[in-house]
Design a protein around this motif. Structure first.
Motif, PDB file in Angstrom:
ATOM      1  N   PHE A   1      10.785   3.305   8.821  1.00 52.60           N
ATOM      2  CA  PHE A   1      10.629   3.928  10.081  1.00 52.60           C
ATOM      3  C   PHE A   1       9.419   4.595  10.394  1.00 52.60           C
ATOM      4  O   PHE A   1       9.241   5.031  11.466  1.00 52.60           O
ATOM      5  CB  PHE A   1      11.980   4.843  10.172  1.00 52.60           C
ATOM      6  N   CYS A   2       8.515   4.871   9.533  1.00 55.36           N
ATOM      7  CA  CYS A   2       7.580   6.012   9.595  1.00 55.36           C
ATOM      8  C   CYS A   2       6.168   5.474   9.869  1.00 55.36           C
ATOM      9  O   CYS A   2       5.585   4.305   9.003  1.00 55.36           O
ATOM     10  CB  CYS A   2       7.660   6.885   8.301  1.00 55.36           C
TER      11      CYS A   2
ATOM     12  N   ASN B   1       3.141  14.899   1.984  1.00 59.73           N
ATOM     13  CA  ASN B   1       3.847  14.698   0.984  1.00 59.73           C
ATOM     14  C   ASN B   1       3.431  15.876  -0.233  1.00 59.73           C
ATOM     15  O   ASN B   1       2.979  15.503  -1.247  1.00 59.73           O
ATOM     16  CB  ASN B   1       3.414  13.301   0.209  1.00 59.73           C
TER      17      ASN B   1
ATOM     18  N   VAL C   1       3.576   7.419   9.583  1.00 60.00           N
ATOM     19  CA  VAL C   1       2.342   8.159   8.980  1.00 60.00           C
ATOM     20  C   VAL C   1       1.749   7.719   7.908  1.00 60.00           C
ATOM     21  O   VAL C   1       0.325   7.658   7.943  1.00 60.00           O
ATOM     22  CB  VAL C   1       3.200   9.575   8.092  1.00 60.00           C
ATOM     23  N   PRO C   2       1.872   6.813   7.082  1.00 63.96           N
ATOM     24  CA  PRO C   2       1.035   6.029   6.014  1.00 63.96           C
ATOM     25  C   PRO C   2       0.080   5.099   7.089  1.00 63.96           C
ATOM     26  O   PRO C   2      -0.869   5.033   6.370  1.00 63.96           O
ATOM     27  CB  PRO C   2       2.174   4.997   5.301  1.00 63.96           C
TER      28      PRO C   2
ATOM     29  N   LYS D   1       4.121   6.316   0.629  1.00 59.80           N
ATOM     30  CA  LYS D   1       5.765   6.133   0.515  1.00 59.80           C
ATOM     31  C   LYS D   1       6.247   4.828   1.429  1.00 59.80           C
ATOM     32  O   LYS D   1       7.074   4.212   0.957  1.00 59.80           O
ATOM     33  CB  LYS D   1       6.646   7.193   0.741  1.00 59.80           C
ATOM     34  N   PHE D   2       5.538   4.820   2.521  1.00 60.12           N
ATOM     35  CA  PHE D   2       6.191   3.431   3.392  1.00 60.12           C
ATOM     36  C   PHE D   2       7.569   3.454   3.716  1.00 60.12           C
ATOM     37  O   PHE D   2       8.247   2.663   3.522  1.00 60.12           O
ATOM     38  CB  PHE D   2       5.550   2.381   3.016  1.00 60.12           C
ATOM     39  N   CYS D   3       8.127   4.618   3.971  1.00 63.27           N
ATOM     40  CA  CYS D   3       9.432   4.562   4.485  1.00 63.27           C
ATOM     41  C   CYS D   3       9.402   3.623   5.663  1.00 63.27           C
ATOM     42  O   CYS D   3       8.655   3.621   6.548  1.00 63.27           O
ATOM     43  CB  CYS D   3       9.873   6.124   4.930  1.00 63.27           C
TER      44      CYS D   3
ATOM     45  N   CYS E   1       0.208   9.631   3.053  1.00 61.91           N
ATOM     46  CA  CYS E   1       1.404   9.171   2.399  1.00 61.91           C
ATOM     47  C   CYS E   1       1.531   7.793   1.940  1.00 61.91           C
ATOM     48  O   CYS E   1       0.902   6.850   2.357  1.00 61.91           O
ATOM     49  CB  CYS E   1       2.353   9.344   3.323  1.00 61.91           C
TER      50      CYS E   1
ATOM     51  N   HIS F   1       9.045  15.183  -0.996  1.00 61.52           N
ATOM     52  CA  HIS F   1       9.659  14.134  -0.899  1.00 61.52           C
ATOM     53  C   HIS F   1      10.573  14.074  -2.412  1.00 61.52           C
ATOM     54  O   HIS F   1      10.140  14.638  -3.172  1.00 61.52           O
ATOM     55  CB  HIS F   1       8.906  12.813  -0.919  1.00 61.52           C
TER      56      HIS F   1
HETATM   57 FE1  SF4 Z   1       8.181   8.580   4.359  1.00 57.04          FE
HETATM   58 FE2  SF4 Z   1       7.449  11.012   4.723  1.00 57.04          FE
HETATM   59 FE3  SF4 Z   1       5.722   9.321   3.894  1.00 57.04          FE
HETATM   60 FE4  SF4 Z   1       6.986   9.101   6.590  1.00 57.04          FE
HETATM   61  S1  SF4 Z   1       5.601  10.849   5.556  1.00 57.04           S
HETATM   62  S2  SF4 Z   1       6.363   7.438   4.751  1.00 57.04           S
HETATM   63  S3  SF4 Z   1       8.868   9.868   6.241  1.00 57.04           S
HETATM   64  S4  SF4 Z   1       7.599   9.938   2.786  1.00 57.04           S
END
Ligand code: SF4
Ligand code: 5AD
Length: 441
Positions: A157-158, A196, A160-161, A153-155, A151, A234
């Protein structure tokens, strides 16, 4: 994703002579495939490891060995730390290194304790062996195929990236070959997965990039496939061609898991989501225009730093406006290394608890209402397994609802119309339609 990864590890180790066992006490090798998304998930690993360490010691006293491997995102995020915190662990292996498991296990057998959390350039998927027909059959008629990982996106809170790395799409021919193999062995439903998934941009043989919609259209043409799904999406990548695919592809199921996280624009901005609540509502509107019966599903986080009562109310309002068939909702969990965790305006646990309870009550009400609305309708069910009671078979509706009916086991693996007669709290009861009844329905 972790279920899929676990099956691929089992396929790989099968080639090394390992077989799967449901009984921990019988295992020479235990792999914990871990999740790091929230603190609770990560902490569970250490309590599990504590239990396994006792088992291992008891085993050693009998002169037998048991290797313990920590795989997945906790392995990726904590690396060596896992070896330090739990002496019984032999091997720590991140999600990008599974293909090296046989080699790593050989070294572990020589008594070395190792960590492998490299992000590789080499193609992990293509170095993982494919399952046999018998293995595919044993896993049932519905299967996952990873099309995309990681990912960008770097939300805020997350994790995953950081744990899964940058977005990478698998080439089209590899996905088609893996899908064909599954379908030839009897799989009827394919769920394309990726962190994603709708950001999919994989090359075909000529190096042209395909969108997820194009990939779905291609797979829909494959004989033997009855149902296609994809998860997780997303909102920003919800392209019009994907929305249109819900109108044009009959095999694409009318169920979309599209996490919104919050209904407040202020919170969405702070979360770095790059969309507003209105954008989400507009996507839902367009999806419903394309496919009026589409069922929506989402993820929600309550208590992100700075979330006010008004922000939370905006989430409740969005939920009321959309009406969700199912959903997942969580209290915000600060993850080390993410921007959200650095904020000084963290929300009190008690407030998070109260907000989550209110949100979950509303979501549960919507889920029950959605299920009750199916009663009296006739829907296609893909039968997946025997039911809980003698003479029953169980399966899923296009909307992911569990259904059980009285029926013969030889219908497992097929799709048949079912009249829904009642809605229980977790599954629907139905009646198989007899010959001639189908037309009336
Ligand atoms: Fe955002 Fe989903 Fe990527 Fe986490 S995995 S940063 S929630 S888009
Ligand atoms: N705290 C709470 N929930 C989280 N999620 C991701 N990170 C966190 C976090 N730090 C949730 C999001 C995401 C789902 C997979 O997990 O809702 O969509």
């Amino acid at each position: 994703m972790n279920v899929y990864d676990a099956t691929r590890m089992a396929d790989l180790l099968g080639r090394e002579g390992y077989t799967e066992t449901g009984d921990e006490a019988d295992a020479d090798l235990v792999i914990l495939n871990t999740c790091h998304i929230r603190e609770k998930a990560a902490e569970k690993i250490y309590s599990e490891l504590g239990k396994l360490a006792l088992e291992k010691r008891a085993r050693e006293a009998e002169g037998r060995d048991m290797k313990i491997v920590v795989a997945g995102c906790v392995a990726q995020a904590e690396g060596e730390e896992v070896l330090k915190r739990q002496r019984a662990v032999d091997l720590v292996v991140g999600p990008q290194s599974y293909h090296r498991l046989p080699e790593l296990l050989k070294q572990a057998k020589q008594g070395r304790r190792l960590t492998d959390t490299e992000f590789d350039v080499e193609d992990k998927f293509e170095s993982l062996p494919q399952p046999s027909r018998a293995q595919i059959r044993a896993r049932g008629v519905s299967a996952f195929v990873t099309v995309q990982e990681g990912c960008d996106k770097f939300c805020s809170f997350c994790v995953v990236p950081y744990t899964r790395g940058a977005e990478v799409s698998r080439p089209v021919p590899d996905i088609v070959a893996e899908t064909r193999r599954l379908v030839d062995a009897g799989v009827r439903e394919i769920t394309l997965i990726g962190q994603n998934v709708n950001a999919y941009r994989g090359p075909d043989d000529d190096g042209r990039e395909w969108s997820l919609a194009r990939l779905l259209a291609h797979l829909a043409g494959m004989e033997g496939i009855d149902r296609l799904r994809y998860t997780t999406s997303h909102p920003v990548d919800m392209a019009q061609d994907l929305i249109d695919a819900h109108a044009s592809l009959e095999k694409l199921m009318p169920y979309v898991h599209l996490p919104v996280q919050s209904g407040s624009d202020r919170v969405l901005k702070a979360m770095n989501r790059k969309h507003k609540a209105a954008d989400y509502l507009d996507i839902v509107r367009r999806l419903r225009k394309a496919r009026p019966d589409v069922a929506m599903s989402s993820d929600f986080i309550v208590g992100f730093p700075g979330e006010t009562d008004a922000d939370f109310e905006a989430t409740m309002a969005l939920v009321r406006e959309v009406g969700f068939a199912s959903s997942f909702s969580f209290k915000y969990s600060p993850r080390p290394g993410t921007p959200g965790a650095e904020r000084t305006d963290q929300i009190d646990e008690e407030i998070k608890r109260v907000r989550l309870a209110a949100l979950q009550a509303l979501l549960e009400e919507q889920r029950q209402a959605f299920n009750s609305a199916t009663v009296g309708r006739t829907v296609d069910v893909l039968f997946e397994k025997p039911g809980r009671h003698e003479g029953q078979i169980a399966g899923k509706t296009p909307y992911m609802q569990a259904v059980h009916v009285s029926g013969p086991a030889d219908m497992i693996g097929g799709v048949a119309p079912v009249a829904i007669v009642a809605a229980g709290s977790n599954s629907l009861a139905g009646r198989l339609l007899g010959k001639g009844e189908e037309a009336k329905a």
